[in-house]
Design a protein around this motif. Structure first.
Motif, PDB file in Angstrom:
ATOM      1  N   GLY A   1      33.655 -19.472 -22.477  1.00 13.44           N
ATOM      2  CA  GLY A   1      33.979 -20.576 -23.361  1.00 13.44           C
ATOM      3  C   GLY A   1      34.360 -20.162 -24.774  1.00 13.44           C
ATOM      4  O   GLY A   1      34.653 -21.014 -25.611  1.00 13.44           O
ATOM      5  N   THR A   2      34.368 -18.857 -25.056  1.00 16.52           N
ATOM      6  CA  THR A   2      34.735 -18.380 -26.390  1.00 16.52           C
ATOM      7  C   THR A   2      36.251 -18.217 -26.451  1.00 16.52           C
ATOM      8  O   THR A   2      36.843 -17.563 -25.596  1.00 16.52           O
ATOM      9  N   ASP A   3      36.867 -18.805 -27.441  1.00 14.47           N
ATOM     10  CA  ASP A   3      38.317 -18.713 -27.615  1.00 14.47           C
ATOM     11  C   ASP A   3      38.628 -17.493 -28.477  1.00 14.47           C
ATOM     12  O   ASP A   3      38.729 -17.590 -29.705  1.00 14.47           O
ATOM     13  N   VAL A   4      38.772 -16.351 -27.831  1.00 11.25           N
ATOM     14  CA  VAL A   4      39.015 -15.100 -28.535  1.00 11.25           C
ATOM     15  C   VAL A   4      40.365 -15.145 -29.254  1.00 11.25           C
ATOM     16  O   VAL A   4      40.511 -14.615 -30.353  1.00 11.25           O
ATOM     17  N   GLY A   5      41.335 -15.821 -28.666  1.00 11.18           N
ATOM     18  CA  GLY A   5      42.640 -15.963 -29.316  1.00 11.18           C
ATOM     19  C   GLY A   5      42.509 -16.671 -30.663  1.00 11.18           C
ATOM     20  O   GLY A   5      43.158 -16.284 -31.643  1.00 11.18           O
ATOM     21  N   ALA A   6      41.667 -17.682 -30.735  1.00 12.39           N
ATOM     22  CA  ALA A   6      41.454 -18.400 -31.994  1.00 12.39           C
ATOM     23  C   ALA A   6      40.757 -17.503 -33.019  1.00 12.39           C
ATOM     24  O   ALA A   6      41.073 -17.550 -34.217  1.00 12.39           O
ATOM     25  N   ILE A   7      39.838 -16.672 -32.542  1.00 14.38           N
ATOM     26  CA  ILE A   7      39.158 -15.732 -33.439  1.00 14.38           C
ATOM     27  C   ILE A   7      40.185 -14.767 -34.026  1.00 14.38           C
ATOM     28  O   ILE A   7      40.190 -14.500 -35.229  1.00 14.38           O
TER      29      ILE A   7
ATOM     30  N   LYS B   1      32.362  -8.851 -32.760  1.00 14.19           N
ATOM     31  CA  LYS B   1      32.593 -10.266 -32.468  1.00 14.19           C
ATOM     32  C   LYS B   1      33.589 -10.433 -31.325  1.00 14.19           C
ATOM     33  O   LYS B   1      33.360 -11.211 -30.393  1.00 14.19           O
ATOM     34  N   LEU B   2      34.703  -9.692 -31.379  1.00 17.31           N
ATOM     35  CA  LEU B   2      35.709  -9.812 -30.316  1.00 17.31           C
ATOM     36  C   LEU B   2      35.184  -9.285 -28.987  1.00 17.31           C
ATOM     37  O   LEU B   2      35.420  -9.884 -27.940  1.00 17.31           O
ATOM     38  N   SER B   3      34.475  -8.161 -29.025  1.00 19.12           N
ATOM     39  CA  SER B   3      33.915  -7.601 -27.797  1.00 19.12           C
ATOM     40  C   SER B   3      32.945  -8.564 -27.135  1.00 19.12           C
ATOM     41  O   SER B   3      32.995  -8.781 -25.917  1.00 19.12           O
ATOM     42  N   LEU B   4      32.065  -9.142 -27.939  1.00 19.85           N
ATOM     43  CA  LEU B   4      31.107 -10.094 -27.375  1.00 19.85           C
ATOM     44  C   LEU B   4      31.797 -11.385 -26.957  1.00 19.85           C
ATOM     45  O   LEU B   4      31.455 -11.979 -25.932  1.00 19.85           O
ATOM     46  N   GLY B   5      32.777 -11.823 -27.751  1.00 19.33           N
ATOM     47  CA  GLY B   5      33.501 -13.045 -27.414  1.00 19.33           C
ATOM     48  C   GLY B   5      34.188 -12.962 -26.068  1.00 19.33           C
ATOM     49  O   GLY B   5      34.261 -13.955 -25.336  1.00 19.33           O
TER      50      GLY B   5
END
Length: 178
Positions: free
Chosen positions: A106-112, A97-101
């Motif tokens: 537009g993906t907020d990896v920090g929020a993930i 998920k993080l790698s793809l994010g």
């Protein structure tokens, strides 16, 4: 996780029917990995097909009893003797998920990362409390559950540390992009 070998190991104690195997597996592993009863019976059918267990017939209450064969005993002995391979690590949904994010605009990896950290810390607290409660009982049968809980605690601690590293890398990336 090898359901096949777990069921064979449990059948070494004594013959059982599927629901007993499911219950015994969950009891011995602290209910950390619930088994679907359909998966248990499908696995038993395959084990019977492969000559590792035999169907001993019904118990009079509608349950089919299975027992381990000599070939099944050899198989489970080999399983216990062999180390768990690290050649093909299991898929890690969070790492994927993080790698793809990181690659999807537009993906907020920090929020993930923050959301996962909150869940992981809560799980760590739950595992630690459960471990403390189980250790307080001091029954020999709880040793297996304690081993599983220790493993879950160590894995979750490692995940939280990894999330900290991910967050630090995200900060480095944002500093480089300025």
């Amino acid at each position: 996780m090898s359901i096949r070998h777990s069921l064979l190991a449990l059948l070494q104690d004594r013959p059982r029917y599927g629901y007993q195997l499911r219950t015994e597996f969950e009891d011995r592993t602290g209910s950390s990995w619930p088994l679907n009863i359909g998966q248990v019976y499908t696995t038993l059918d395959r084990l019977e097909r492969d000559g590792l267990v035999r169907n001993d017939g019904g118990d009079g209450d509608g349950h089919v009893i299975y027992s381990i064969t000599p070939a099944g005993q050899a198989e489970v002995s080999d399983w216990f003797a062999a180390p768990v391979s690290r050649a093909n690590p299991p898929r890690n949904e969070l790492a994927i998920k993080l790698s793809l994010g990181l690659t999807i605009p537009g993906t907020d990896v920090g929020a993930i990362i923050q959301a996962q950290r909150a869940v992981s810390v809560r799980a760590l607290q739950d595992y630690t409390k459960s471990r403390r409660d189980t250790a307080g009982l001091q029954r020999p049968a709880d040793t297996a559950r304690l081993l599983v809980l220790d493993s879950l605690i160590f894995q979750t601690e490692a995940e939280v540390r990894w999330l900290d590293l991910c967050e630090a890398r995200m900060m480095q990336l944002s500093n480089l992009q300025r």
